[in-house]
Structure formats: structure tokens, C-alpha cells
Write a protein that holds these residues in place. Structure first.
Motif, mmCIF file in Angstrom:
data_model
loop_
_atom_site.group_PDB
_atom_site.id
_atom_site.type_symbol
_atom_site.label_atom_id
_atom_site.label_comp_id
_atom_site.label_asym_id
_atom_site.label_seq_id
_atom_site.Cartn_x
_atom_site.Cartn_y
_atom_site.Cartn_z
ATOM 1 N N ARG A 52 0.826 -1.207 0.000
ATOM 2 C CA ARG A 52 0.000 0.000 0.000
ATOM 3 C C ARG A 52 0.864 1.261 0.000
ATOM 4 O O ARG A 52 0.582 2.229 -0.728
ATOM 5 C CB ARG A 52 -0.924 -0.014 1.208
ATOM 6 C CG ARG A 52 -1.822 1.211 1.331
ATOM 7 C CD ARG A 52 -2.823 1.047 2.464
ATOM 8 N NE ARG A 52 -2.162 0.829 3.753
ATOM 9 C CZ ARG A 52 -2.785 0.445 4.860
ATOM 10 N NH1 ARG A 52 -4.089 0.217 4.854
ATOM 11 N NH2 ARG A 52 -2.115 0.278 5.977
ATOM 12 N N ALA A 53 1.921 1.245 0.791
ATOM 13 C CA ALA A 53 2.788 2.419 0.881
ATOM 14 C C ALA A 53 3.510 2.678 -0.435
ATOM 15 O O ALA A 53 3.651 3.841 -0.864
ATOM 16 C CB ALA A 53 3.794 2.235 2.012
ATOM 17 N N PHE A 54 3.970 1.635 -1.102
ATOM 18 C CA PHE A 54 4.624 1.825 -2.404
ATOM 19 C C PHE A 54 3.641 2.362 -3.435
ATOM 20 O O PHE A 54 3.982 3.209 -4.260
ATOM 21 C CB PHE A 54 5.242 0.516 -2.901
ATOM 22 C CG PHE A 54 6.653 0.286 -2.425
ATOM 23 C CD1 PHE A 54 7.688 1.110 -2.842
ATOM 24 C CD2 PHE A 54 6.956 -0.749 -1.562
ATOM 25 C CE1 PHE A 54 8.990 0.915 -2.412
ATOM 26 C CE2 PHE A 54 8.251 -0.963 -1.121
ATOM 27 C CZ PHE A 54 9.279 -0.132 -1.542
ATOM 28 N N LYS A 55 2.397 1.888 -3.384
ATOM 29 C CA LYS A 55 1.380 2.378 -4.305
ATOM 30 C C LYS A 55 1.076 3.850 -4.024
ATOM 31 O O LYS A 55 0.988 4.663 -4.954
ATOM 32 C CB LYS A 55 0.110 1.532 -4.164
ATOM 33 C CG LYS A 55 -1.042 1.967 -5.065
ATOM 34 C CD LYS A 55 -0.680 1.836 -6.542
ATOM 35 C CE LYS A 55 -1.866 2.222 -7.423
ATOM 36 N NZ LYS A 55 -1.487 2.268 -8.849
ATOM 37 N N GLU A 56 0.930 4.207 -2.757
ATOM 38 C CA GLU A 56 0.638 5.595 -2.391
ATOM 39 C C GLU A 56 1.790 6.531 -2.739
ATOM 40 O O GLU A 56 1.581 7.731 -2.935
ATOM 41 C CB GLU A 56 0.320 5.677 -0.901
ATOM 42 C CG GLU A 56 -1.022 5.037 -0.536
ATOM 43 C CD GLU A 56 -1.274 5.011 0.961
ATOM 44 O OE1 GLU A 56 -0.329 5.293 1.732
ATOM 45 O OE2 GLU A 56 -2.423 4.702 1.366
ATOM 46 N N ALA A 57 3.008 5.988 -2.835
ATOM 47 C CA ALA A 57 4.171 6.804 -3.205
ATOM 48 C C ALA A 57 4.259 7.038 -4.708
ATOM 49 O O ALA A 57 5.170 7.729 -5.176
ATOM 50 C CB ALA A 57 5.452 6.136 -2.707
ATOM 51 N N GLY A 58 3.320 6.477 -5.470
ATOM 52 C CA GLY A 58 3.265 6.733 -6.902
ATOM 53 C C GLY A 58 3.883 5.667 -7.776
ATOM 54 O O GLY A 58 4.078 5.870 -8.977
ATOM 55 N N ASN A 59 4.181 4.492 -7.218
ATOM 56 C CA ASN A 59 4.759 3.408 -7.998
ATOM 57 C C ASN A 59 3.680 2.580 -8.698
ATOM 58 O O ASN A 59 2.537 2.502 -8.232
ATOM 59 C CB ASN A 59 5.561 2.479 -7.082
ATOM 60 C CG ASN A 59 6.775 3.166 -6.493
ATOM 61 O OD1 ASN A 59 7.780 3.352 -7.162
ATOM 62 N ND2 ASN A 59 6.671 3.550 -5.218
ATOM 63 N N GLU A 60 4.054 1.961 -9.805
ATOM 64 C CA GLU A 60 3.234 0.903 -10.374
ATOM 65 C C GLU A 60 3.560 -0.360 -9.587
ATOM 66 O O GLU A 60 4.725 -0.733 -9.453
ATOM 67 C CB GLU A 60 3.549 0.677 -11.851
ATOM 68 C CG GLU A 60 2.744 -0.466 -12.463
ATOM 69 C CD GLU A 60 3.186 -0.821 -13.869
ATOM 70 O OE1 GLU A 60 2.840 -1.933 -14.310
ATOM 71 O OE2 GLU A 60 3.879 -0.013 -14.508
ATOM 72 N N VAL A 61 2.538 -1.007 -9.057
ATOM 73 C CA VAL A 61 2.762 -2.165 -8.183
ATOM 74 C C VAL A 61 2.143 -3.414 -8.800
ATOM 75 O O VAL A 61 0.944 -3.450 -9.097
ATOM 76 C CB VAL A 61 2.164 -1.925 -6.782
ATOM 77 C CG1 VAL A 61 2.334 -3.177 -5.916
ATOM 78 C CG2 VAL A 61 2.845 -0.737 -6.110
ATOM 79 N N ILE A 62 2.979 -4.420 -8.981
ATOM 80 C CA ILE A 62 2.525 -5.742 -9.405
ATOM 81 C C ILE A 62 2.700 -6.667 -8.205
ATOM 82 O O ILE A 62 3.796 -6.784 -7.658
ATOM 83 C CB ILE A 62 3.338 -6.270 -10.600
ATOM 84 C CG1 ILE A 62 3.196 -5.327 -11.795
ATOM 85 C CG2 ILE A 62 2.893 -7.681 -10.964
ATOM 86 C CD1 ILE A 62 4.098 -5.681 -12.970
#
Length: 278
Positions: free
Chosen positions: A119-129
Motif C-alpha cells: 500500500r505504501a509503495f502504491k501511495e508513493a506513486g509506484n506501479e505495483v505488481i
């Protein structure tokens, strides 16, 4: 007392969620950090990574699998009951930044640890797989939550009872072959993290793992949680629990995790017998 405000049986009657009142911890905790819980005066100190928190409600959530005497004791705690001690937040938080494309790989109850990091990586603006797996459908947790914080979610089961049949490493290889990946995060059983790290090393992709060695005090004083990372000895409780997956000595970690296996099995069997369990 740290009161349990919500309790859920998540999978196969062996994976339990506890949402616990701990306002001071909830106000400070970050993804990747853990707490140490003690059920009662004679209970063991058990480290569990925080799988979610609500600062407004003043609660933290932990998810554990019943594997021994202490987690069996935890399982007896109902809503309204409480832990005698909850200490934290402990450990270093995950280093979250905008990198580009991040692949999050979780196995078993490691998915609970992985969720707030994803969730934190997604909120930081990353594309998450995200790639999550379990031995079978009954042991799979947090699929919906992981899907909500991922751009793409792949689900695997070892026996093929749900999602794709096979291991998370098989899906990871396909993702690495078809995408430029900036970082992999792998959390789960030690063999899984080992083989993910071996694979990403060949692809030259930075990889972070979260380790779960034997731990006692959580402050770096006892040395019980020592792990070999590169040419150095580290303490998971204060230097981790997250480390460069390409530098971890996984064989040493697995050997240390097995050190008290027979004692733990005996204690669990005696506890179940005393409680009248089969």
C-alpha cells in the motif's frame, strides 16, 4: 491490558486476525515495523509484524498462524480479552520511495506483512505488481486487500485449488521477463525468499526481504535474532527486519530457526493435551 477490539478467523481455523487497542503504537508505527506481544504473566514474548493500523481509532492489527504453544494461547483470546504486553513499534520501517515499478511477492502469512508495504509503495506513486501464494485456497489471506492496492495481482496455490497452480517464483520469472522492474519485495517462508532472491540476482533487480529469526527482547541486547548479511552479523530487531535479499545467508537462517524445533513441538503437544485438544 491491550484489549482486542476485533478478532477474525481468516483461514482454515489456524490463521487469526487481532485488532488491538494500542494508541501510542498506532500513532507512530510505519510499514515494516513489528511489535512483541505477551498474552499473560507466564507467556512467551512473540514478535509479529504490524499488518495494518488505524491512528484515529488507536488500533493496530496483527495476523498470526497457530504453529506452537504461544500462538495456540493467543488463539484462546476473544474480543474483549487483551494481551498483557504489546511493545513497539520496533525495527526499522520500510524505505518507501517512488522508484517506478515494484513487484511485491508474498507467501502464506507473509502476505499480512506485505500488505502495508504494498500500500505504501502504491501511495508513493509506484506501479505495483503483486504476486501472492499459499499451499492451498484455505490458507490464502488478504486477496481483496492486496488487489485494492496493486495495479495487477497474481494469485497462486501450490495444489492448484485456487488461482494459478504453482509457485510465486514461476509468475515472478514471467513478470521479470516481460517488464522492467525497479525493485522486488519478497516476504514469506524462508525458502520462498531464498529462491526469489536467487532469481532476482540473475536479473540484477534490487530485492528486499523481511526476516523472522528467533527473537527475545527486541532491543538488540540478547543477540538471539542475529542473521548473516553479506560479511556481517546483523540483529533483525534493530538492524532490520528488512535486508538486502541478495546478501542474506538463508541456509544459516533456516538452521537457526530449526534450533528449538523439537522443544517447540513438545511444548505444543503438552499444551494441547493439557487443554484437552486432539
Amino acid at each position: 491490558m491491550f484489549r482486542i477490539v476485533r478478532r477474525e478467523t481468516m483461514a482454515d481455523d489456524t490463521i487469526i486476525l487481532n485488532e488491538i487497542e494500542a494508541p501510542k503504537i498506532a500513532a507512530k508505527a510505519k510499514p515494516g515495523q513489528f511489535v512483541i506481544l505477551k498474552a499473560n504473566e507466564t507467556g512467551e514474548r512473540i514478535p509479529l509484524t504490524i499488518s495494518d493500523l488505524d491512528a484515529e481509532r488507536g488500533t493496530i492489527t496483527v495476523i498470526y498462524m497457530v504453529v506452537g504453544k504461544s500462538t495456540a494461547l493467543f488463539k484462546t483470546l476473544a474480543e474483549g480479552d487483551g494481551y498483557q504486553n504489546v511493545i513497539g513499534p520496533l525495527g526499522k520501517p520500510t524505505d518507501i520511495e517512488k522508484l517506478g515499478r515494484v513487484v511485491c511477492v508474498g507467501g502464506g502469512t507473509g502476505i499480512a506483512v506485505l500488505f502495508p508495504i504494498t500500500r505504501a509503495f502504491k501511495e508513493a506513486g509506484n506501479e505495483v505488481i503483486s504476486i501472492i501464494g499459499a499451499r492451498n485456497k484455505d490458507l490464502l489471506i488478504l486477496e481483496e486487500k492486496m488487489g485494492a492496492v496493486s495495479d495487477a495481482l497474481h494469485v497462486c496455490t501450490d495444489d492448484g485449488s485456487y488461482g494459478r497452480k504453482g509457485f510465486v517464483t514461476e509468475v515472478l520469472k514471467e513478470v521479470l521477463d516481460n517488464n522492467k522492474v525497479d525493485q522486488v519485495v519478497a516476504i514469506g517462508p524462508v525458502p520462498m525468499m531464498k529462491f526469489v532472491s536467487k532469481m532476482t540476482y540473475d536479473y540484477n533487480v534490487k530485492t528486499m526481504v523481511s526476516l523472522n529469526p528467533i527473537m527475545i527482547d527486541g532491543t538488540g541486547m540478547c543477540g538471539g535474532c542475529r542473521v548473516s548479511v553479506g560479511d556481517e552479523t546483523k540483529f533483525a530487531c534493530v538492524d532490520g527486519p528488512e535486508f538486502d535479499g541478495h546478501k542474506v545467508d538463508y541456509d544459516n537462517l533456516m538452521q537457526r530457526l530449526r534450533a528449538y524445533e523439537e522443544d517447540e513441538k513438545k511444548a505444543y503437544e503438552e499444551y494441547c493435551k493439557a487443554q484437552g485438544y486432539k
